[in-house]
Design a protein around this motif. Structure first.
Motif, PDB file in Angstrom:
ATOM      1  N   LEU A  47       0.869  -1.176   0.000  1.00 51.75           N
ATOM      2  CA  LEU A  47       0.000   0.000   0.000  1.00 51.75           C
ATOM      3  C   LEU A  47       0.908   1.229   0.000  1.00 51.75           C
ATOM      4  O   LEU A  47       1.382   1.668   1.042  1.00 51.75           O
ATOM      5  N   ASP A  48       1.179   1.734  -1.199  1.00 53.73           N
ATOM      6  CA  ASP A  48       2.242   2.726  -1.373  1.00 53.73           C
ATOM      7  C   ASP A  48       1.844   4.130  -0.917  1.00 53.73           C
ATOM      8  O   ASP A  48       2.677   4.902  -0.455  1.00 53.73           O
ATOM      9  N   TYR A  49       0.561   4.463  -1.086  1.00 49.17           N
ATOM     10  CA  TYR A  49       0.084   5.786  -0.653  1.00 49.17           C
ATOM     11  C   TYR A  49      -1.411   5.683  -0.360  1.00 49.17           C
ATOM     12  O   TYR A  49      -2.231   5.609  -1.272  1.00 49.17           O
ATOM     13  N   ILE A  50      -1.730   5.630   0.952  1.00 47.22           N
ATOM     14  CA  ILE A  50      -3.136   5.442   1.356  1.00 47.22           C
ATOM     15  C   ILE A  50      -3.538   6.523   2.363  1.00 47.22           C
ATOM     16  O   ILE A  50      -4.356   6.295   3.254  1.00 47.22           O
ATOM     17  N   ASP A  51      -2.938   7.707   2.182  1.00 52.85           N
ATOM     18  CA  ASP A  51      -3.100   8.778   3.175  1.00 52.85           C
ATOM     19  C   ASP A  51      -4.531   9.323   3.261  1.00 52.85           C
ATOM     20  O   ASP A  51      -4.935   9.826   4.306  1.00 52.85           O
ATOM     21  N   TRP A  52      -5.284   9.258   2.166  1.00 59.34           N
ATOM     22  CA  TRP A  52      -6.631   9.860   2.190  1.00 59.34           C
ATOM     23  C   TRP A  52      -7.688   8.911   2.751  1.00 59.34           C
ATOM     24  O   TRP A  52      -8.717   9.348   3.248  1.00 59.34           O
ATOM     25  N   SER A  53      -7.445   7.634   2.686  1.00 64.34           N
ATOM     26  CA  SER A  53      -8.405   6.680   3.268  1.00 64.34           C
ATOM     27  C   SER A  53      -7.964   6.207   4.651  1.00 64.34           C
ATOM     28  O   SER A  53      -8.811   6.041   5.534  1.00 64.34           O
ATOM     29  N   HIS A  54      -6.653   6.015   4.865  1.00 65.17           N
ATOM     30  CA  HIS A  54      -6.203   5.294   6.057  1.00 65.17           C
ATOM     31  C   HIS A  54      -5.294   6.084   7.001  1.00 65.17           C
ATOM     32  O   HIS A  54      -4.809   5.500   7.970  1.00 65.17           O
ATOM     33  N   SER A  55      -5.016   7.363   6.752  1.00 60.56           N
ATOM     34  CA  SER A  55      -4.147   8.069   7.714  1.00 60.56           C
ATOM     35  C   SER A  55      -4.922   8.284   9.018  1.00 60.56           C
ATOM     36  O   SER A  55      -6.160   8.231   9.042  1.00 60.56           O
ATOM     37  N   LEU A  56      -4.179   8.533  10.080  1.00 59.47           N
ATOM     38  CA  LEU A  56      -4.824   8.721  11.385  1.00 59.47           C
ATOM     39  C   LEU A  56      -5.816   9.883  11.343  1.00 59.47           C
ATOM     40  O   LEU A  56      -6.970   9.745  11.780  1.00 59.47           O
ATOM     41  N   LEU A  57      -5.379  11.009  10.786  1.00 54.56           N
ATOM     42  CA  LEU A  57      -6.263  12.181  10.753  1.00 54.56           C
ATOM     43  C   LEU A  57      -7.509  11.903   9.917  1.00 54.56           C
ATOM     44  O   LEU A  57      -8.634  12.191  10.338  1.00 54.56           O
ATOM     45  N   MET A  58      -7.316  11.326   8.725  1.00 52.87           N
ATOM     46  CA  MET A  58      -8.476  11.085   7.854  1.00 52.87           C
ATOM     47  C   MET A  58      -9.385  10.003   8.436  1.00 52.87           C
ATOM     48  O   MET A  58     -10.610  10.064   8.252  1.00 52.87           O
ATOM     49  N   SER A  59      -8.812   9.042   9.159  1.00 50.46           N
ATOM     50  CA  SER A  59      -9.656   8.042   9.824  1.00 50.46           C
ATOM     51  C   SER A  59     -10.577   8.731  10.826  1.00 50.46           C
ATOM     52  O   SER A  59     -11.763   8.383  10.934  1.00 50.46           O
ATOM     53  N   LEU A  60     -10.012   9.712  11.538  1.00 51.53           N
ATOM     54  CA  LEU A  60     -10.838  10.462  12.498  1.00 51.53           C
ATOM     55  C   LEU A  60     -11.901  11.286  11.768  1.00 51.53           C
ATOM     56  O   LEU A  60     -13.046  11.353  12.197  1.00 51.53           O
ATOM     57  N   ASP A 105       2.720   1.994   6.913  1.00 52.66           N
ATOM     58  CA  ASP A 105       2.237   2.645   5.687  1.00 52.66           C
ATOM     59  C   ASP A 105       1.056   3.576   5.957  1.00 52.66           C
ATOM     60  O   ASP A 105       0.514   4.174   5.028  1.00 52.66           O
ATOM     61  N   MET A 106       0.682   3.710   7.231  1.00 56.19           N
ATOM     62  CA  MET A 106      -0.441   4.598   7.555  1.00 56.19           C
ATOM     63  C   MET A 106       0.112   5.906   8.113  1.00 56.19           C
ATOM     64  O   MET A 106       0.690   5.941   9.210  1.00 56.19           O
ATOM     65  N   GLY A 152       0.128  13.318   3.534  1.00 61.26           N
ATOM     66  CA  GLY A 152       1.390  13.988   3.219  1.00 61.26           C
ATOM     67  C   GLY A 152       2.398  13.927   4.339  1.00 61.26           C
ATOM     68  O   GLY A 152       3.563  14.328   4.146  1.00 61.26           O
ATOM     69  N   SER A 153       2.015  13.430   5.499  1.00 56.51           N
ATOM     70  CA  SER A 153       2.957  13.357   6.625  1.00 56.51           C
ATOM     71  C   SER A 153       4.089  12.384   6.308  1.00 56.51           C
ATOM     72  O   SER A 153       3.882  11.364   5.649  1.00 56.51           O
ATOM     73  N   ASP A 154       5.277  12.703   6.814  1.00 57.55           N
ATOM     74  CA  ASP A 154       6.415  11.786   6.649  1.00 57.55           C
ATOM     75  C   ASP A 154       6.381  10.657   7.668  1.00 57.55           C
ATOM     76  O   ASP A 154       7.096   9.671   7.541  1.00 57.55           O
TER      77      ASP A 154
END
Lengths: 184, 36
Positions: A58-71, A110-111, A116-118
């Motif tokens: 999962l190379d880039y899943i920031d919009w579905s699975h990042s901590l902030l977006m999950s919230l 990978d989350m 965009g967070s590093d």
């Protein structure tokens, strides 16, 4: 995780029987229901890694699975059910966020914390235990379904075919086994 | 399997169980209970 998300949804149903089952199940699956279209539209990226657990990256899943977006997804989904009462809205939000919590155990880091967070998080059982993760997830599934079955015996407002629910989720878990899954 | 097929696979894999599980979770109708 896969089947554990659905098992978590059924455990939440047992905790708050007033909450609609379909809503809880959409909730626990929501991040991955978003992930599919996001990949199709090029918003997120994944690649296949045949022979390397879990069979994909999962190379880039920031919009579905990042901590902030999950919230964000959790709050947004919970608000949709506010008319059904605060408790139902809260459990719907919790259903969505449970996805992040369970995936945290399996995913390699990978989350992201936010799009965009590093900084990426994940305990990485998929990588650390290439065959063993399946048994860990089975234990989580068993715990959730044990709770669901126990509550369904006492409360007749749900779980009319509770054993069929259990068998279906166990079949889903078998289909996701490393030695069966189409992704391996 | 390419990435598009993978994304569709994931979508179906996560969407399909929802109506099945929700259907099994429905409370039993009075007639079902009486039959037993």
């Amino acid at each position: 995780m896969y089947s554990a998300h659905f098992a978590a949804g059924m455990a939440l149903k047992a905790r708050v029987p007033r909450a609609p089952t379909w809503g809880l199940l959409v909730g626990v699956a929501l991040l991955d229901l978003l992930f599919g279209p996001f990949v199709l539209f090029g918003i997120e990226r994944a690649s296949l890694t045949p022979g390397v657990s879990p069979g994909f990256s999962l190379d880039y899943i920031d919009w579905s699975h990042s901590l902030l977006m999950s919230l964000v997804w959790s709050v947004a989904f919970g608000l949709l059910f506010l008319r059904a009462g605060r408790e139902v809205a809260m459990v719907m939000g919790l259903a969505v966020f449970s996805h992040f919590g369970l995936d945290f155990i399996m995913h390699p880091a990978d989350m992201a914390l936010w799009p965009g967070s590093d900084i990426h998080v994940g305990l990485g059982l998929w990588k650390k235990l290439p065959g063993g993760w399946w048994w860990v997830e089975l234990a989580v599934v068993a715990a959730f379904l044990n709770y669901y079955l126990a509550r369904a015996k006492r409360d007749r407002s749900f779980g009319g075919r509770a054993w069929a629910v259990v068998i279906t989720i166990v079949i889903l878990h078998l289909l996701n086994a490393p030695w069966i899954s189409a992704l391996q | 399997m390419n990435t598009t097929a993978f994304a569709l696979y994931m979508l179906v894999f996560f969407a399909l169980p929802i109506p099945i599980l929700a259907w099994f979770d429905r409370p039993r109708a009075r007639s079902d209970v009486e039959e037993e």
